[in-house]
Scaffold this active site. Structure first.
Site, PDB file in Angstrom:
ATOM      1  N   LYS A  14      21.902 -15.496 -10.384  1.00  0.00           N
ATOM      2  CA  LYS A  14      22.445 -15.148 -11.151  1.00  0.00           C
ATOM      3  C   LYS A  14      24.152 -14.472 -10.342  1.00  0.00           C
ATOM      4  O   LYS A  14      25.227 -14.855 -10.848  1.00  0.00           O
ATOM      5  CB  LYS A  14      22.170 -13.836 -11.809  1.00  0.00           C
ATOM      6  CG  LYS A  14      21.181 -14.144 -12.803  1.00  0.00           C
ATOM      7  CD  LYS A  14      20.748 -12.766 -13.855  1.00  0.00           C
ATOM      8  CE  LYS A  14      19.497 -11.688 -12.549  1.00  0.00           C
ATOM      9  NZ  LYS A  14      18.783 -12.231 -11.923  1.00  0.00           N
ATOM     10  N   ARG A  89      18.102  -4.996 -18.523  1.00  0.00           N
ATOM     11  CA  ARG A  89      16.620  -5.926 -17.640  1.00  0.00           C
ATOM     12  C   ARG A  89      15.651  -5.549 -18.541  1.00  0.00           C
ATOM     13  O   ARG A  89      14.734  -6.130 -18.758  1.00  0.00           O
ATOM     14  CB  ARG A  89      16.803  -5.361 -16.777  1.00  0.00           C
ATOM     15  CG  ARG A  89      16.595  -6.307 -15.552  1.00  0.00           C
ATOM     16  CD  ARG A  89      16.615  -6.087 -14.456  1.00  0.00           C
ATOM     17  NE  ARG A  89      16.064  -6.671 -13.226  1.00  0.00           N
ATOM     18  CZ  ARG A  89      16.952  -6.822 -11.658  1.00  0.00           C
ATOM     19  NH1 ARG A  89      18.167  -6.473 -12.575  1.00  0.00           N
ATOM     20  NH2 ARG A  89      16.716  -7.693 -11.498  1.00  0.00           N
ATOM     21  N   ARG A 128      17.127 -15.806   1.209  1.00  0.00           N
ATOM     22  CA  ARG A 128      18.267 -15.209   0.865  1.00  0.00           C
ATOM     23  C   ARG A 128      19.578 -14.169   1.736  1.00  0.00           C
ATOM     24  O   ARG A 128      18.558 -13.770   2.517  1.00  0.00           O
ATOM     25  CB  ARG A 128      18.091 -14.805  -0.423  1.00  0.00           C
ATOM     26  CG  ARG A 128      19.732 -14.216  -0.651  1.00  0.00           C
ATOM     27  CD  ARG A 128      20.098 -13.608  -2.204  1.00  0.00           C
ATOM     28  NE  ARG A 128      19.312 -13.251  -2.665  1.00  0.00           N
ATOM     29  CZ  ARG A 128      19.040 -12.545  -4.054  1.00  0.00           C
ATOM     30  NH1 ARG A 128      19.039 -13.387  -4.693  1.00  0.00           N
ATOM     31  NH2 ARG A 128      17.570 -12.076  -4.672  1.00  0.00           N
ATOM     32  N   ARG A 161      18.320  -8.684   2.079  1.00  0.00           N
ATOM     33  CA  ARG A 161      17.342  -7.234   1.404  1.00  0.00           C
ATOM     34  C   ARG A 161      16.699  -6.979   1.563  1.00  0.00           C
ATOM     35  O   ARG A 161      15.152  -7.876   1.895  1.00  0.00           O
ATOM     36  CB  ARG A 161      17.715  -7.904   0.101  1.00  0.00           C
ATOM     37  CG  ARG A 161      19.352  -8.023  -0.431  1.00  0.00           C
ATOM     38  CD  ARG A 161      19.047  -8.774  -1.750  1.00  0.00           C
ATOM     39  NE  ARG A 161      18.536  -8.148  -2.878  1.00  0.00           N
ATOM     40  CZ  ARG A 161      18.508  -8.551  -3.870  1.00  0.00           C
ATOM     41  NH1 ARG A 161      19.262  -9.217  -5.003  1.00  0.00           N
ATOM     42  NH2 ARG A 161      17.507  -8.477  -5.531  1.00  0.00           N
ATOM     43  N   ARG A 172       8.627  -8.926  -8.163  1.00  0.00           N
ATOM     44  CA  ARG A 172       9.798  -9.316  -9.014  1.00  0.00           C
ATOM     45  C   ARG A 172       9.837 -10.234 -10.471  1.00  0.00           C
ATOM     46  O   ARG A 172      10.464  -9.728 -11.323  1.00  0.00           O
ATOM     47  CB  ARG A 172      11.502  -9.080  -8.581  1.00  0.00           C
ATOM     48  CG  ARG A 172      11.641  -8.080  -7.262  1.00  0.00           C
ATOM     49  CD  ARG A 172      12.249  -8.391  -6.650  1.00  0.00           C
ATOM     50  NE  ARG A 172      13.334  -8.826  -6.327  1.00  0.00           N
ATOM     51  CZ  ARG A 172      14.436  -9.573  -5.697  1.00  0.00           C
ATOM     52  NH1 ARG A 172      13.238  -9.705  -4.592  1.00  0.00           N
ATOM     53  NH2 ARG A 172      15.538  -9.875  -6.524  1.00  0.00           N
TER      54      ARG A 172
END
Ligand code: AMP
Length: 214
Positions: A14, A89, A128, A161, A172
């Site tokens: 996203k 969400r 990431r 992160r 998550r």
């Protein structure tokens, strides 16, 4: 200008797609995760409240998020359109969004659901890398920076992160399944949902979005 939302599990792309969309359509991105991370970095009252939830991979309580999205709209909406990344969400957030937009007679034009298989989500998340200065997102294998560990755009040292480890990523994804997935039905029922296969590549995803928006 369009009012758009990107829906998808953590790691579905996203954020990467949001950055491309924003430059194509010249609209601001409202990314609640980015806003929360900025508040944590600046040690604001909101940041201090949100930090524990983010580190565990839980959602920050609806009332906190809804309050700051409301003020983000005041700024972003002046330009007529926006892209929401990571909000809503929960069903409560989706209903709050409808109420916020309803106050000024506006509506969400389209929701794009980016579908990625679960095992791929984990490898995307754990590889990431993020530029702490400009926010550009990389992946150590599939989208590496030109120079290892350094942002192509501003030479800043890339970071990971805190919630991008395998264990937190799994929670998550579970939180997404439980609390966010019901939004698929919510927006399908409104007739504004477009599903996209998130494995077809960035350019192709962008093409589907352009074609859908016309
Ligand atoms: P993201 O950058 O979208 O992956 O979000 C990172 C984290 O920020 C999430 O795991 C949540 O803890 C928190 N967060 C972001 N957006 C929301 C939201 N709309 N509602 C609740 N928590 C959120």
């Amino acid at each position: 200008m369009p009012r758009i939302m990107l829906l998808g599990a953590p790691g579905s792309g996203k954020g990467t797609q949001a950055a491309r969309f924003a430059s194509d359509y010249d609209v601001p991105v409202i990314a609640t995760g980015d806003i929360l991370r900025k508040n944590i970095k600046e040690n604001t009252p909101l940041g201090r409240k949100a930090q524990g939830y983010i580190e565990k991979g839980d959602l920050v309580p609806d009332d906190l998020v809804i309050a700051f999205v409301d003020s983000a709209f005041d700024e972003a909406d002046a330009r007529g359109g926006w892209l929401l990344d990571g909000f809503p969400r929960t069903t409560a957030q989706a209903e709050a969004l409808d109420a916020l937009l309803g106050k000024t007679g506006k509506k969400l034009d389209r929701v794009f659901l980016i579908n990625v298989p679960k095992d791929e989500l984990i490898s995307r998340i754990t590889g990431r890398l993020l530029c702490p200065v400009c926010g550009k997102i990389y992946h150590e294998k599939s989208m590496p920076p030109r120079k290892a560990g350094v942002c192509d755009l501003d030479d800043a040292v890339l970071i990971r992160r805190v919630d991008d480890n395998a264990e937190t990523a799994k929670s998550r994804i579970a939180v997404y399944d439980e609390q966010t997935k019901p939004l698929i039905e919510y927006y399908a029922a409104k007739g504004i949902l477009t599903e996209i296969d998130g494995t077809i590549g960035l350019e192709k995803i962008e093409e589907v979005i352009r074609e859908t928006l016309g």
